[in-house]
Design a protein around this motif. Structure first.
Motif, PDB file in Angstrom:
ATOM      1  N   LYS A 282       0.831  -1.202   0.000  1.00  0.00           N
ATOM      2  CA  LYS A 282       0.000   0.000   0.000  1.00  0.00           C
ATOM      3  C   LYS A 282       0.871   1.260   0.000  1.00  0.00           C
TER       4      LYS A 282
ATOM      5  N   GLU B 125       2.221   1.849  -3.448  1.00  0.00           N
ATOM      6  CA  GLU B 125       1.179   2.376  -4.304  1.00  0.00           C
ATOM      7  C   GLU B 125       0.952   3.858  -4.032  1.00  0.00           C
ATOM      8  N   HIS B 126       0.983   4.251  -2.745  1.00  0.00           N
ATOM      9  CA  HIS B 126       0.804   5.653  -2.362  1.00  0.00           C
ATOM     10  C   HIS B 126       1.949   6.507  -2.903  1.00  0.00           C
ATOM     11  N   ASP B 127       3.202   6.011  -2.758  1.00  0.00           N
ATOM     12  CA  ASP B 127       4.362   6.738  -3.273  1.00  0.00           C
ATOM     13  C   ASP B 127       4.281   6.906  -4.792  1.00  0.00           C
ATOM     14  N   LEU B 128       3.826   5.845  -5.459  1.00  0.00           N
ATOM     15  CA  LEU B 128       3.707   5.919  -6.919  1.00  0.00           C
ATOM     16  C   LEU B 128       2.685   6.980  -7.330  1.00  0.00           C
ATOM     17  N   ASN B 129       1.579   7.053  -6.625  1.00  0.00           N
ATOM     18  CA  ASN B 129       0.572   8.071  -6.927  1.00  0.00           C
ATOM     19  C   ASN B 129       1.103   9.483  -6.676  1.00  0.00           C
ATOM     20  N   MET B 130       1.876   9.637  -5.568  1.00  0.00           N
ATOM     21  CA  MET B 130       2.464  10.941  -5.258  1.00  0.00           C
ATOM     22  C   MET B 130       3.448  11.365  -6.346  1.00  0.00           C
ATOM     23  N   GLN B 131       4.273  10.428  -6.810  1.00  0.00           N
ATOM     24  CA  GLN B 131       5.230  10.742  -7.859  1.00  0.00           C
ATOM     25  C   GLN B 131       4.523  11.139  -9.153  1.00  0.00           C
ATOM     26  N   LYS B 132       3.410  10.467  -9.447  1.00  0.00           N
ATOM     27  CA  LYS B 132       2.650  10.834 -10.631  1.00  0.00           C
ATOM     28  C   LYS B 132       2.116  12.258 -10.514  1.00  0.00           C
ATOM     29  N   GLN B 133       1.611  12.619  -9.335  1.00  0.00           N
ATOM     30  CA  GLN B 133       1.104  13.964  -9.131  1.00  0.00           C
ATOM     31  C   GLN B 133       2.220  15.007  -9.246  1.00  0.00           C
TER      32      GLN B 133
ATOM     33  N   GLN C  81       3.098  15.504 -12.869  1.00  0.00           N
ATOM     34  CA  GLN C  81       2.105  16.347 -13.526  1.00  0.00           C
ATOM     35  C   GLN C  81       2.295  17.818 -13.159  1.00  0.00           C
TER      36      GLN C  81
END
Length: 308
Positions: free
Chosen positions: A60, A63-71, A74
């Protein structure tokens, strides 16, 4: 319910008939099988997590780190696009200022009578010399360079505008300065002041000077100005009158043909008429008058005047 089983050899088949209780048991087994598999998977995942083989919290977190990196990616892309757009607009402003400077430079070359081949603002300046490979500009450095260039352009623009105003004023003053002869060829045949009238033989006042020459010779403006009369006038024949401003006005009389019309703007040296003998005249010549503040003055003082 009948079940048909086909053998692999010789295409033999057998048929079995299921009772209602057997059918109920079979459907119950098929319905319960997915729940059993899900429960077994969940139990296996917990066992692996307990034994340290699988860490659900770590998954988890990843997954959270990956979402943060995507943000963040962007956001970086958005910020980069905004900075690029700002630099593009700044560059467009500088290009527009350079175009104005080029136009102003060409105007100054024209006004100052400089050699246009030596000061060609339509061409890039020639540069050269040995050099070394430099470092690439970074975004902050580009912004600083553009700011410095913009300040230098503003300073040069102000200096050139002041110089243009001064040169334009001097050029206008020079062009409107009444000086020179109203003909390109010919000679002075009568002076300003009292003289014997050629028609009556009596002493009369001559308010201008006469320049004799060939019929059809050029008559030129002695200064820049606006045409305030172009046509026949009593005693003058065909007359051109030019207002030069600052209280000065000149007249060119007895013309054969007029080359300008009422309201035309003429420059010093422009052909305004052709020499003739219209009106009260004894032969081809131009009667030239100079007015200052509404009164005639001796044109000789302006004929021999040195141009500015």
């Amino acid at each position: 319910m009948n079940i048909i089983i086909v053998g692999r050899r010789h295409g033999e088949s057998r048929t079995y008939t299921l009772s209602s209780s057997a059918r109920t048991m079979m459907f119950g087994f098929l319905f319960a099988l997915p729940f059993a598999m899900g429960a077994a998977g969940y139990w296996l995942a917990e066992r692996l997590a307990d034994e340290g083989v699988l860490d659900l919290n770590a998954a988890k977190a990843w997954e959270h780190d990956l979402n943060m990196q995507k943000q963040e990616l962007q956001q970086i892309r958005k910020q980069t696009d905004q900075e690029l757009e700002a630099l593009t607009l700044r560059l467009a402003e500088l290009q527009a200022k350079l175009l104005r400077l080029d136009a102003l430079g060409e105007r100054l070359v024209d006004v100052s009578d400089l050699n246009s081949e030596e000061f060609d603002f339509a061409m890039q300046p020639a540069v050269g010399g040995p050099g070394t490979l430099g470092e690439a500009y970074q975004v902050p450095e580009i912004s600083e360079v553009l700011d410095e260039l913009a300040e230098r352009i503003d300073s040069r623009e102000q200096q050139l505008e002041v110089l243009d105003d001064l040169m334009s004023a001097n050029k206008l003053s020079s062009d409107t300065f009444v000086a020179g002869r109203p003909i390109t060829r010919g000679w002075m045949s009568s002076r300003y002041g009292k003289r014997t009238d050629p028609f009556t033989g009596r002493l009369a006042w001559h308010a201008g000077v006469d320049f004799a020459g060939k019929m059809g010779a050029d008559i030129v403006a002695v200064a820049s100005g606006v045409v305030t009369w172009s046509g026949p006038r009593y005693g003058y024949g065909n007359l051109v009158e030019i207002n030069h401003g600052n209280g000065y006005k000149t007249r060119y009389a007895h013309c054969e043909e007029l080359k300008v019309a009422l309201g035309d703007v003429v420059r010093k040296g422009d052909i305004v008429a052709l020499m003739g003998s219209s009106g009260r005249s004894t032969g081809p010549h131009v009667h030239f008058e100079v007015y200052k503040n509404g009164r005639t003055v001796d044109p000789a003082a302006y004929i021999h005047r040195k141009p500015r």
